[in-house]
Design a protein around this motif. Structure first.
Motif, PDB file in Angstrom:
ATOM      1  N   ALA A  52       0.863  -1.168   0.000  1.00 24.38           N
ATOM      2  CA  ALA A  52       0.000   0.000   0.000  1.00 24.38           C
ATOM      3  C   ALA A  52       0.904   1.224   0.000  1.00 24.38           C
ATOM      4  N   VAL A  53       0.775   2.070  -1.029  1.00 25.50           N
ATOM      5  CA  VAL A  53       1.704   3.188  -1.176  1.00 25.50           C
ATOM      6  C   VAL A  53       0.991   4.393  -1.794  1.00 25.50           C
ATOM      7  N   TRP A  54       1.232   5.540  -1.235  1.00 26.33           N
ATOM      8  CA  TRP A  54       0.729   6.806  -1.795  1.00 26.33           C
ATOM      9  C   TRP A  54       1.786   7.866  -1.553  1.00 26.33           C
ATOM     10  N   GLU A  55       2.240   8.567  -2.543  1.00 27.03           N
ATOM     11  CA  GLU A  55       1.754   8.788  -3.891  1.00 27.03           C
ATOM     12  C   GLU A  55       2.043   7.581  -4.803  1.00 27.03           C
ATOM     13  N   PRO A  56       1.331   7.500  -5.959  1.00 18.27           N
ATOM     14  CA  PRO A  56       1.600   6.404  -6.875  1.00 18.27           C
ATOM     15  C   PRO A  56       3.025   6.452  -7.422  1.00 18.27           C
TER      16      PRO A  56
ATOM     17  N   LEU B 117      -4.634 -11.336  -4.550  1.00 19.06           N
ATOM     18  CA  LEU B 117      -3.630 -10.803  -3.622  1.00 19.06           C
ATOM     19  C   LEU B 117      -3.806  -9.302  -3.422  1.00 19.06           C
ATOM     20  N   MET B 118      -4.167  -8.605  -4.469  1.00 18.31           N
ATOM     21  CA  MET B 118      -4.372  -7.158  -4.346  1.00 18.31           C
ATOM     22  C   MET B 118      -5.561  -6.848  -3.447  1.00 18.31           C
ATOM     23  N   MET B 119      -6.617  -7.653  -3.525  1.00 19.09           N
ATOM     24  CA  MET B 119      -7.764  -7.434  -2.653  1.00 19.09           C
ATOM     25  C   MET B 119      -7.418  -7.763  -1.199  1.00 19.09           C
ATOM     26  N   LEU B 120      -6.578  -8.777  -0.984  1.00 22.84           N
ATOM     27  CA  LEU B 120      -6.120  -9.064   0.372  1.00 22.84           C
ATOM     28  C   LEU B 120      -5.314  -7.887   0.930  1.00 22.84           C
ATOM     29  N   GLN B 121      -4.466  -7.304   0.086  1.00 28.12           N
ATOM     30  CA  GLN B 121      -3.693  -6.140   0.520  1.00 28.12           C
ATOM     31  C   GLN B 121      -4.613  -4.964   0.839  1.00 28.12           C
ATOM     32  N   ALA B 122      -5.633  -4.769   0.017  1.00 27.46           N
ATOM     33  CA  ALA B 122      -6.596  -3.697   0.274  1.00 27.46           C
ATOM     34  C   ALA B 122      -7.280  -3.910   1.619  1.00 27.46           C
ATOM     35  N   ALA B 123      -7.620  -5.160   1.946  1.00 22.00           N
ATOM     36  CA  ALA B 123      -8.271  -5.454   3.215  1.00 22.00           C
ATOM     37  C   ALA B 123      -7.339  -5.172   4.391  1.00 22.00           C
TER      38      ALA B 123
END
Length: 239
Positions: A115-119, A190-196
């Protein structure tokens, strides 16, 4: 209590916002500045007359946008009116939601998702390859609540990207894009797991996502992960 469809409509608006809104009678007009249908479509609250529809069409054209309405649950009269005026159905979608706790028992492999911001620049490149350009990234930048980019790697290569934001305790994932070379490798899951995991760290109780009904693969993924179908909407476009 699990979010209902009206709550998810509000989450969608807050986590993927238009550049500007304007009220014209019962019609909410949205200026999208090239950010796609979701931030450009008008919505209607209550009855609308033919004259009010014409006024809304003129206002949308004045913004440089084609007449476009989002038709939500309970908008049967609007749907019928637009159909009689030559508006065609475009992009019906499903809205899904799942408790965050249902997904956080499993962790993605180490250094596979972030999870990272800015892109990062590579995230922008993956989005661009999928047709998500600067105008949609500008939508992400407009979000004022908690937000993050999602970045995924597969076989030590950049593989996927996405965006998530939170409103009223509900995180919503947008712009999930897996690079063509890395599809069918489980990256979407995997991306949805990271989002969770990110949503849990930010205090959200639910994770949600919008998916076009025609995307059978993504609909199957979300159903398999335990997401519940909460409701729908579709667009009607005249030109």
């Amino acid at each position: 209590m699990s979010p209902d469809v009206q709550t998810l409509y509000a989450v969608t608006e807050a986590t993927w916002p238009p550049a500007r809104c304007e009220q014209l009678g019962p019609v909410t007009l949205r200026e999208g500045k090239g950010g796609g249908k979701r931030v450009s479509a008008a919505t209607v609250a209550g009855p609308i007359t033919g004259a009010e529809l014409v006024a809304a069409e003129m206002a949308m054209r004045a913004l440089g946008q084609s007449p476009l309405f989002q038709v939500r649950e309970g908008d049967g009269a609007l749907d019928a009116l637009l159909a009689s005026e030559g508006y065609e159905v475009v992009d019906p979608v499903n809205l899904y939601v799942v408790p965050v706790a249902a997904l956080t028992g499993e962790k993605p492999p180490r250094v596979s998702t972030f999870a990272v911001w800015e892109p990062l620049e590579i995230m922008r490149e993956i989005w661009a390859d999928g047709g998500i350009g600067p105008a949609r990234i500008a939508v992400m930048e407009r979000v004022t609540g908690p937000k993050t980019g999602l970045f995924g790697r597969h076989k030590d290569q950049p593989a996927a990207t996405g965006f998530a934001a939170i409103h009223v305790g509900v995180a919503m994932v947008h712009a999930l894009e897996v690079h063509a070379r890395h599809r069918r490798a489980g990256m979407g899951r995997l991306m949805m797991l990271q989002a969770a995991l990110w949503a849990q760290a930010e205090g959200a109780q639910y994770l949600s996502v919008i998916c076009t009904k025609s995307n059978q693969g993504a609909n199957g993924l979300y159903t398999a992960m335990g997401f519940a179908h909460v409701g729908d909407y579709h667009y009607r476009q005249k030109e």
